[in-house]
Design a protein around this motif. Structure first.
Motif, PDB file in Angstrom:
ATOM      1  N   MET A   1     -83.066 -10.638  -9.490  1.00  0.00           N
ATOM      2  CA  MET A   1     -81.687 -11.099  -9.325  1.00  0.00           C
ATOM      3  C   MET A   1     -80.782 -10.480 -10.390  1.00  0.00           C
ATOM      4  O   MET A   1     -79.667 -10.948 -10.629  1.00  0.00           O
ATOM      5  N   GLY A   2     -81.279  -9.431 -11.035  1.00  0.00           N
ATOM      6  CA  GLY A   2     -80.453  -8.695 -11.967  1.00  0.00           C
ATOM      7  C   GLY A   2     -80.374  -9.322 -13.345  1.00  0.00           C
ATOM      8  O   GLY A   2     -81.171 -10.170 -13.717  1.00  0.00           O
ATOM      9  N   TYR A   3     -79.390  -8.873 -14.126  1.00  0.00           N
ATOM     10  CA  TYR A   3     -79.201  -9.236 -15.531  1.00  0.00           C
ATOM     11  C   TYR A   3     -80.495  -8.945 -16.283  1.00  0.00           C
ATOM     12  O   TYR A   3     -81.117  -9.816 -16.875  1.00  0.00           O
ATOM     13  N   PHE A   4     -80.880  -7.663 -16.236  1.00  0.00           N
ATOM     14  CA  PHE A   4     -82.209  -7.246 -16.669  1.00  0.00           C
ATOM     15  C   PHE A   4     -82.453  -7.518 -18.156  1.00  0.00           C
ATOM     16  O   PHE A   4     -81.588  -7.290 -19.003  1.00  0.00           O
ATOM     17  N   HIS A   5     -83.679  -7.982 -18.439  1.00  0.00           N
ATOM     18  CA  HIS A   5     -84.169  -8.114 -19.797  1.00  0.00           C
ATOM     19  C   HIS A   5     -85.531  -7.424 -19.860  1.00  0.00           C
ATOM     20  O   HIS A   5     -85.979  -6.817 -18.884  1.00  0.00           O
ATOM     21  N   GLN A   6     -86.200  -7.520 -21.003  1.00  0.00           N
ATOM     22  CA  GLN A   6     -87.454  -6.793 -21.176  1.00  0.00           C
ATOM     23  C   GLN A   6     -88.547  -7.266 -20.210  1.00  0.00           C
ATOM     24  O   GLN A   6     -89.472  -6.511 -19.904  1.00  0.00           O
ATOM     25  N   GLY A   7     -88.452  -8.499 -19.746  1.00  0.00           N
ATOM     26  CA  GLY A   7     -89.399  -8.950 -18.739  1.00  0.00           C
ATOM     27  C   GLY A   7     -89.278  -8.152 -17.459  1.00  0.00           C
ATOM     28  O   GLY A   7     -90.280  -7.660 -16.908  1.00  0.00           O
ATOM     29  N   HIS A   8     -88.050  -7.990 -16.974  1.00  0.00           N
ATOM     30  CA  HIS A   8     -87.831  -7.162 -15.782  1.00  0.00           C
ATOM     31  C   HIS A   8     -88.306  -5.728 -16.021  1.00  0.00           C
ATOM     32  O   HIS A   8     -88.978  -5.128 -15.179  1.00  0.00           O
TER      33      HIS A   8
ATOM     34  N   PHE B   1     -80.377  -8.740  -6.157  1.00  0.00           N
ATOM     35  CA  PHE B   1     -79.648  -9.615  -5.234  1.00  0.00           C
ATOM     36  C   PHE B   1     -79.746 -11.044  -5.734  1.00  0.00           C
ATOM     37  O   PHE B   1     -80.849 -11.588  -5.851  1.00  0.00           O
ATOM     38  N   VAL B   2     -78.610 -11.634  -6.084  1.00  0.00           N
ATOM     39  CA  VAL B   2     -78.590 -13.042  -6.470  1.00  0.00           C
ATOM     40  C   VAL B   2     -78.584 -13.842  -5.172  1.00  0.00           C
ATOM     41  O   VAL B   2     -77.573 -13.920  -4.478  1.00  0.00           O
TER      42      VAL B   2
END
Length: 281
Positions: A30-37, A56-57
């Motif tokens: 769903m975006g707003y990427f962090h290191q987990g993504h 996609f949110v």
């Protein structure tokens, strides 16, 4: 990197790639990427010829009064991050393309969807299963990669793919944490300074549960009660949604603790609902 918003275009591109013998991997987000993504993308990049990341949110997995309108978004930053990770296709469909006005078909995994997070979010996993099923149909992946922080989601998607004979391997990858143990999540952005300082106690509680199991505790009910008391004492500003011990494959409550049990928790800290889990044994 190609940015595609058209469902028909991404489906045609992925089908042609698969037909030509290329291996495809999908990382749904769903975006707003962090290191987990990004860790999911890096793993998938090693195992495929064509890496697709969906952004996609999904409104169908948000209930009334939840944070769909306020969910963090930063498309420009996400595009940059995905490109740097070697993503081949960033799929960014609009809401109308996935859910047209006359949309009326839903996917629901019975039983599992009503447990853990499903108790307080009864429509959530119907929305998750539906959108992931659509993404599988659109991108034709050989592998789909999910983070284990959303353990219930991972198990539900695996069962959905198995039950519906979708030819995809659903891969779960380890939780990525901050240095203080807080599981990375887009919703961590909701935490103010004091809440962020307190949030690592969620993981500390899970470590405590593991220690109690390793010391010989075998009663899941007792461990749940002890973990609840731990949070009440050490994270008093947090509101417990659930603290549960379940079988890691079925999400059922075991009669006796044994290796393979999962301690899963959800707590609300200010506006953020934090979920986390740890395997016992």
């Amino acid at each position: 990197m190609d940015i595609i918003s058209s469902c028909s275009q991404v489906q045609q591109t992925c089908m042609q790639a698969r037909h030509s013998g290329r291996t495809l991997a999908l990382v749904p987000t769903m975006g707003y990427f962090h290191q987990g993504h990004l860790s999911l993308m890096r793993w998938a990049r090693e195992y495929c010829d064509l890496l697709v990341v969906s952004l996609f949110v999904n409104p169908a997995q948000f209930g009334a009064g939840e944070d769909y309108q306020h969910y963090p978004r930063d498309l420009d930053s996400d595009v940059t991050a995905a490109s740097e990770e070697g993503v081949d296709i960033l799929f960014t469909p609009g809401q109308g393309s996935l859910y047209p006005e006359d949309y009326a078909t839903w996917v629901e995994v019975e039983g599992m969807s009503g447990k853990l997070c499903g108790r307080s979010r009864p429509e959530h996993f119907r929305g998750v299963a539906t959108v992931v099923c659509k993404l599988f149909n659109l991108t034709c992946p050989h592998k789909a990669v999910f983070g284990q922080k959303d353990w219930q989601q991972l198990i539900i998607i695996r069962k959905m793919a198995r039950d519906l004979n979708i030819p995809v391997e659903v891969v779960g990858r380890p939780i990525v944490r901050q240095e203080d143990g807080l599981a990375m999540s887009s919703r961590n952005a909701y935490l103010d300074r004091e809440q962020r300082k307190a949030a690592p106690m969620v993981y500390q509680g899970l470590l405590y549960a593991r220690e109690r199991f390793e010391s010989g505790l075998t009663d899941p009910g007792q461990l749940e009660r002890e973990l609840e008391r731990y949070y009440q004492k050490n994270l008093p500003q947090g509101e417990i949604d659930y603290v549960q011990i379940v079988d890691c494959n079925t999400l059922d409550r075991p009669d006796t603790l044994k290796p393979g049990a999962l301690a899963a928790v959800a707590l609300k800290l200010g506006p953020a609902r934090l979920i986390d889990n740890i395997l016992l044994g």
